[in-house]
Design a protein around this motif. Structure first.
Motif, short mmCIF file in Angstrom:
data_model
loop_
_atom_site.label_atom_id
_atom_site.label_comp_id
_atom_site.label_asym_id
_atom_site.label_seq_id
_atom_site.Cartn_x
_atom_site.Cartn_y
_atom_site.Cartn_z
N LEU A 401 -4.98 86.54 -64.15
CA LEU A 401 -5.85 87.65 -64.52
C LEU A 401 -7.32 87.22 -64.59
O LEU A 401 -8.15 87.90 -65.18
CB LEU A 401 -5.43 88.22 -65.88
CG LEU A 401 -4.00 88.76 -65.95
CD1 LEU A 401 -3.70 89.32 -67.33
CD2 LEU A 401 -3.76 89.82 -64.88
N TRP A 402 -7.62 86.09 -63.96
CA TRP A 402 -9.01 85.61 -63.86
C TRP A 402 -9.87 86.70 -63.22
O TRP A 402 -9.54 87.22 -62.17
CB TRP A 402 -9.03 84.33 -63.03
CG TRP A 402 -10.36 83.71 -62.81
CD1 TRP A 402 -11.25 83.33 -63.76
CD2 TRP A 402 -10.94 83.38 -61.54
NE1 TRP A 402 -12.36 82.78 -63.17
CE2 TRP A 402 -12.20 82.80 -61.81
CE3 TRP A 402 -10.51 83.52 -60.22
CZ2 TRP A 402 -13.04 82.35 -60.81
CZ3 TRP A 402 -11.34 83.09 -59.21
CH2 TRP A 402 -12.59 82.50 -59.51
N ARG A 403 -10.96 87.06 -63.88
CA ARG A 403 -11.72 88.25 -63.49
C ARG A 403 -12.21 88.23 -62.04
O ARG A 403 -12.04 89.23 -61.33
CB ARG A 403 -12.90 88.45 -64.44
CG ARG A 403 -13.65 89.74 -64.20
CD ARG A 403 -14.63 90.04 -65.30
NE ARG A 403 -15.32 91.29 -65.06
CZ ARG A 403 -16.20 91.82 -65.89
NH1 ARG A 403 -16.47 91.20 -67.04
NH2 ARG A 403 -16.79 92.96 -65.59
N PRO A 404 -12.83 87.16 -61.55
CA PRO A 404 -13.24 87.17 -60.13
C PRO A 404 -12.05 87.34 -59.18
O PRO A 404 -12.19 87.96 -58.11
CB PRO A 404 -13.91 85.80 -59.95
CG PRO A 404 -14.39 85.44 -61.32
CD PRO A 404 -13.33 85.97 -62.25
N GLY A 405 -10.90 86.79 -59.57
CA GLY A 405 -9.72 86.96 -58.73
C GLY A 405 -9.25 88.40 -58.69
O GLY A 405 -8.86 88.92 -57.63
N ILE A 406 -9.27 89.07 -59.84
CA ILE A 406 -8.90 90.48 -59.90
C ILE A 406 -9.88 91.32 -59.08
O ILE A 406 -9.50 92.24 -58.36
CB ILE A 406 -8.87 90.97 -61.36
CG1 ILE A 406 -7.74 90.29 -62.13
CG2 ILE A 406 -8.71 92.48 -61.41
CD1 ILE A 406 -6.36 90.64 -61.62
N LYS A 407 -11.16 90.95 -59.18
CA LYS A 407 -12.18 91.66 -58.42
C LYS A 407 -11.91 91.55 -56.91
O LYS A 407 -12.00 92.53 -56.18
CB LYS A 407 -13.56 91.09 -58.75
CG LYS A 407 -14.71 91.74 -58.01
CD LYS A 407 -16.02 91.08 -58.37
CE LYS A 407 -17.18 91.66 -57.56
NZ LYS A 407 -18.46 90.98 -57.87
N ALA A 408 -11.56 90.35 -56.47
CA ALA A 408 -11.25 90.15 -55.05
C ALA A 408 -10.00 90.93 -54.66
O ALA A 408 -9.95 91.55 -53.58
CB ALA A 408 -11.05 88.66 -54.76
N LEU A 409 -8.99 90.96 -55.53
CA LEU A 409 -7.76 91.69 -55.27
C LEU A 409 -8.02 93.19 -55.12
O LEU A 409 -7.48 93.84 -54.21
CB LEU A 409 -6.75 91.43 -56.38
CG LEU A 409 -5.43 92.21 -56.29
CD1 LEU A 409 -4.68 91.84 -55.02
CD2 LEU A 409 -4.56 91.94 -57.52
N LEU A 410 -8.86 93.73 -55.98
CA LEU A 410 -9.15 95.15 -55.93
C LEU A 410 -9.87 95.53 -54.63
O LEU A 410 -9.61 96.57 -54.04
CB LEU A 410 -10.00 95.56 -57.14
CG LEU A 410 -9.32 95.41 -58.52
CD1 LEU A 410 -10.26 95.83 -59.63
CD2 LEU A 410 -8.04 96.23 -58.58
N ARG A 411 -10.77 94.65 -54.20
CA ARG A 411 -11.47 94.93 -52.94
C ARG A 411 -10.51 94.88 -51.75
O ARG A 411 -10.60 95.69 -50.82
CB ARG A 411 -12.61 93.93 -52.75
CG ARG A 411 -13.78 94.13 -53.71
CD ARG A 411 -14.93 93.20 -53.35
NE ARG A 411 -16.06 93.39 -54.24
CZ ARG A 411 -17.20 92.72 -54.15
NH1 ARG A 411 -17.33 91.79 -53.21
NH2 ARG A 411 -18.18 92.94 -54.98
N ILE A 412 -9.61 93.93 -51.78
CA ILE A 412 -8.64 93.81 -50.69
C ILE A 412 -7.73 95.03 -50.65
O ILE A 412 -7.44 95.58 -49.58
CB ILE A 412 -7.83 92.51 -50.86
CG1 ILE A 412 -8.73 91.29 -50.59
CG2 ILE A 412 -6.62 92.50 -49.92
CD1 ILE A 412 -8.06 89.96 -50.90
N ILE A 413 -7.28 95.48 -51.82
CA ILE A 413 -6.42 96.67 -51.89
C ILE A 413 -7.16 97.87 -51.32
O ILE A 413 -6.60 98.70 -50.60
CB ILE A 413 -5.97 96.92 -53.34
CG1 ILE A 413 -4.98 95.84 -53.78
CG2 ILE A 413 -5.33 98.30 -53.47
CD1 ILE A 413 -4.55 95.96 -55.23
#
Length: 709
Positions: A401-413
């Motif tokens: 749940l590391w914030r930059p990782g979640i941010k990247a995941l949301l953009r990919i989705i």
């Protein structure tokens, strides 16, 4: 609102003459269609040689509508006029129908053609189009429209049964062949042998009694049509074999969207499976699906996504630590992708590789999924349009749940949802830990509602036994780490060494490159402010090539030549009127004092381009000098290219969105010895329309120039 219907091509594997014999048996009334009460012939005429028979009937229809609505309308039956033109020589039947009842309130138009199959003269094709326009109907316009469309769709399906019924009836009577029409033999003339009429390729259309095609007994019979040719027509058997079972109205939406793409993209259209995915994602709303599809096709072309599988190779670090891979197929024949998310160090991968690499990896997975769907469709002999994803969450913790990782995941989705709709058939989430609801809360708002319905979540070991994993995946291919006996060739994952982490500044400089970098450039064209591009040519016979898409509005494309070097116009005058941001106003290269024919000349005839069109072409230069490629707002006068934009025009263009056009373009200059035909340069740079199209058309080239759309 006008409701329209377009049928696919229905193929009867029987000769035209036998189909006609079955067709006439449904008159004057047909027990298989209860709403078809009766019909009477009002006029009938035949040509002198007997080759053409024209028949007009008045048909009585009992619409299945609420009794109250019938009483308000004051009618018990509806009357339609049907005009049939049978051409025995050409072996065609054209049927035209319009309503007689309420003709001043409702307009119903219907047309159908029976024609000979273009590749087999012993088969018969049938097509159908219709339109319904309810202008007023006693305040019940919406209700009447729904009843009419429901009744019409029902009659379309019954039309197939009617032809089959009468064909079987003829067979029981021993009638399996009817000779073709031949002209009368006149005494004293030469032999009048059997005349084989030319195969007709006319469009077909239908009536209330829609006689749709006989289903193919061999599902593998129709070969897959190549998208691209405007003459291509979708066969009903082809739809059933490669696209699945669609309702008549869904078939109509697919055909109409496909026709629109053929007209605007000049034959370079995506495969039917891909078009259908966008229709399904918008519940077959034609306008919404068309908008989403066009945006996606522009995105694919701009970022060269079609060549991703051939040009991009994932880094070794990603192959070692990305715990995902393709693994056989599920029970429905869908490709199966397994992701051990809990074992993957998402933070380490983002820090070591960046969002750009991870996005490309996800896109390559989706591209591979599309390829596997096509392959499995051929292997299993039924439509496979999506895949199954199995996500194992064992090991998921707060590190994921590391914030930059979640941010990247949301953009990919977000990118995947916009460009790969309806590709996920089912998502199996196994061994979900307590932290999963937190992750789901962050991710779920970006996932389409239809996609969310395909998620199945199992906590702990709930996936074992009936109702679990074995309901969707054969037990023989369940991986060992899930309690099965099948070896799964997926990396174990683990923590990415911190020594491989890259500096934050380096990652930021590369962030979102896929979303911004492109060999294509974008430009806006305002009313009164065209967009111009300067190309200097030092050698005659050099070749200027171009490739552009009209993303918004209509534009006019021109090419000019000048021996003088143009000087961009100054914008100081605009600043005096309070315009501080000049980024959106195009600098004009053609000086207002220049005279057409003296200071500069037109070297290509102006080309009008509509919104959505893709244009490619080339120009072989006659002289060295300066060439100006110009895109103008379509309504602007073509002869005043030298005038600067007036301040009033610019202010209006900034305020009124309808006065703004947008293009995406790419140009290149080739030496004459390097030019091997129109669009060679663009092909060498991996240009061209989406490879989701099975065929592309290149521009034609004259001695001096070529322009194509």
């Amino acid at each position: 609102m006008v409701q329209e219907y377009q049928s696919p091509v229905r193929v009867y594997k029987h000769p035209f003459e036998l189909i006609m014999e079955a067709y006439v048996r449904r008159f004057p009334k047909c027990p298989l269609i209860p709403v078809f009460v009766d019909s009477e012939i009002t006029t009938e005429n035949q040509s002198e040689d007997g080759s053409v028979l024209m028949t007009e009937r008045r048909c009585t229809i009992d619409i299945d509508a609420p009794r109250l609505l019938k009483r308000i309308a004051g009618v018990d039956y509806l009357y339609f006029i049907q005009k049939n033109t049978l051409n025995r020589r050409e072996r065609t039947l054209r049927i035209e129908v319009h309503n007689e009842t309420f003709s001043n309130r409702v307009i119903v138009r219907e047309c159908c053609n029976y024609t000979v199959h273009p590749e087999n003269e012993d088969w018969t094709c049938f097509e159908q189009i219709a339109s319904l326009d309810i202008k007023s109907f006693f305040g019940f316009e919406s209700t009447a429209e729904k009843i009419a469309m429901k009744q019409y769709a029902s009659n379309i399906n019954k039309g197939k049964e009617i032809i089959e019924y009468y064909l079987r009836e003829l067979e029981e009577e021993g009638v399996t062949y009817i000779p073709r029409w031949t002209p009368l033999v006149v005494s004293g003339t030469g032999n009048a042998g059997l005349q084989l009429p030319p195969l007709s390729s006319a469009r077909a259309i239908a009536v209330n009694s829609a006689k749709d095609g006989l289903p193919s007994k061999d599902p593998a019979c129709p070969t897959e049509l190549l998208s691209g040719s405007p003459d291509d027509k979708l066969d009903a058997d082809y739809i059933r074999r490669y696209l699945g079972d669609l309702t008549p109205l869904q078939e109509s939406c697919l055909i109409r969207l496909r026709q629109w793409l053929q007209e605007t993209h000049k034959g370079k259209i995506p495969k039917d499976q891909h078009v259908l995915r966008f229709l399904r994602s918008r519940d077959f709303n034609l306008d919404k699906a068309r908008e989403l599809l066009c945006q996606s096709l522009t995105w694919r072309k701009q970022h060269q996504v079609d060549f991703l599988l051939d040009t991009w190779e994932s880094p070794q670090l990603l192959r070692d630590y990305c715990t995902g891979g393709w693994h056989h197929h599920d029970r429905d024949g869908r490709p199966l992708y397994i992701l051990r998310l809990g074992q993957m160090d998402t933070k380490g991968l983002v820090r070591a590789l960046g969002e750009e690499v991870l996005l490309r990896q996800v896109l390559s997975i989706n591209e591979e999924g599309l390829r596997r769907c096509e392959e499995y469709t051929r292997v299993f002999g039924r439509p496979i349009s999506c895949w199954t994803c199995l996500v194992d969450l064992e090991g998921l913790n707060m590190r994921h749940l590391w914030r930059p990782g979640i941010k990247a995941l949301l953009r990919i989705i977000e990118v995947v949802e916009a460009n790969y709709p309806e590709t996920l058939g089912r998502l199996l989430i196994l061994r979900a830990p307590r932290v999963f609801p937190v992750l789901w809360t962050l991710v779920s708002p970006l996932i389409d509602e239809n996609t969310r319905k395909k998620f199945l979540v199992y906590a702990g070991n709930d996936y074992h036994g009936p109702g679990g994993l074995v309901d969707y995946i054969d037990k023989d291919i369940i991986p060992e780490f899930l309690g099965g006996n099948c070896t799964c060739d997926i990396p174990e994952g683990g923590m990415v060494p911190k020594s491989l982490y890259r500096a934050a500044e380096e990652l930021e400089s590369e962030e979102n490159r896929l979303l911004t970098d492109s060999i294509y450039k974008s430009a806006s064209i305002f009313k009164g402010a065209p967009y111009e591009m300067l190309i200097e040519i030092t050698e005659a016979s050099s070749v200027i090539t171009w490739d552009f898409d009209v993303c918004k509005g209509d534009v006019s494309f021109n090419i000019y030549h000048s021996k003088r070097a143009p000087q961009p116009a100054r914008k100081d005058a605009l600043g005096a009127h309070g315009i501080t941001s000049l980024g959106a106003i195009n600098a004009q290269l053609i000086d207002r004092s220049w005279v057409l024919g003296q200071d500069y000349s037109i070297v290509e005839k102006a080309l009008s381009c509509r919104e959505g069109e893709s244009v490619q072409g080339s120009h072989i230069t006659r002289w060295p000098g300066f060439y100006i490629l110009q895109w103008r707002f379509h309504s602007s006068p073509a002869c005043t290219a030298s005038s600067l934009p007036r301040v009033d025009d610019v202010l209006a263009s900034l305020q009124v969105s309808s006065h703004k056009c947008k293009i995406m373009y790419y140009t290149e200059v080739l030496a004459s010895q390097d030019f091997r035909g129109s669009m060679t340069s663009l092909e060498s740079c991996h240009s061209g329309f989406s490879q989701l199209s099975a065929a592309t058309t290149s521009s034609s080239q004259s001695h001096v120039s070529s322009i194509s759309r």
